[in-house]
Design an enzyme around this catalytic site. Structure first.
Site, short mmCIF file in Angstrom:
data_model
loop_
_atom_site.label_atom_id
_atom_site.label_comp_id
_atom_site.label_asym_id
_atom_site.label_seq_id
_atom_site.Cartn_x
_atom_site.Cartn_y
_atom_site.Cartn_z
CB ALA A 77 -59.21 43.30 0.73
CB THR A 78 -59.86 41.37 6.20
OG1 THR A 78 -61.02 42.34 6.08
CG2 THR A 78 -58.67 42.56 6.57
CG HIS A 108 -65.49 45.66 -3.39
ND1 HIS A 108 -65.67 46.89 -3.07
CD2 HIS A 108 -66.63 45.02 -2.90
CE1 HIS A 108 -67.01 46.80 -2.28
NE2 HIS A 108 -67.49 45.84 -2.38
NE ARG A 137 -59.39 47.32 -3.80
CZ ARG A 137 -60.20 46.22 -3.65
NH1 ARG A 137 -61.35 46.49 -2.88
NH2 ARG A 137 -59.62 45.09 -3.61
#
Length: 179
Positions: free
Chosen positions: A34-35, A50, A54
């Protein structure tokens, strides 16, 4: 040649959902790189949501700036890496006044060198709207468009997602057996 995938689409188009489905079917040890940076309360809640979704399915790696290095390191332990997303990474680079074109070339070289790990790269297509009214937004649009072109050159598969419906731009459709 690598078997990397580039998935483009607008905001909330379903591109990340498609990327997750492909990643979970493509490997035994998927990583989610993730950025995003949680710079305000709303973004912090999005990131947390998120992460909860996940949990247990992906190893999560958070790296807002040094994307090529993080991908290379993750490729040592994972057979699939989902990168979400290039547009946030470019935003991060611009905010630190880094040379985006140079960073994209470093990323492309890294991706091109990785053959044993499948990369699934997600990004927002920002070039389909009106011409932005300010120089920074135009620069962002132009840099993102150039990055997408470079990534599409080296990825075997490119998909565009609209309203949850994926379309093949380059390569083959891996979602025939999804759902």
């Amino acid at each position: 040649m690598n078997d990397h995938i580039l998935i483009l689409g607008g905001a909330r188009s379903g591109k990340t959902s498609l990327a997750e489905q492909i990643a979970l079917r493509a490997g035994k040890r998927p990583a989610y790189l993730a950025t995003a940076e949680a710079l305000d309360d709303e973004m912090a809640e999005r990131v947390a949501a998120h992460q909860r979704m996940r949990e247990g399915r992906f190893d999560t790696i958070e790296e807002p700036m040094e994307l090529a290095e993080a991908i290379f390191a993750a490729a040592q332990d994972h057979d699939v890496i989902l990168v979400d997303c290039i547009t946030l990474w470019i935003t991060n680079l611009l905010s630190m006044e880094r040379d985006v074109a140079e960073e994209v070339e470093i990323l492309v070289d890294t991706l091109d060198a990785i053959e044993d790990t499948r990369l699934i790269i997600v990004s927002n297509e920002v070039g389909l709207g009106i011409v932005p009214d300010n120089a920074l937004a135009r620069t962002f649009r132009d840099l993102t468009g150039s990055a997408h072109q470079r990534l599409a050159e080296i990825c075997r598969h490119v998909y565009f997602v609209v309203a949850g419906i994926p379309m093949v731009v380059k390569g083959e459709a891996p979602w025939k057996d999804l759902n």
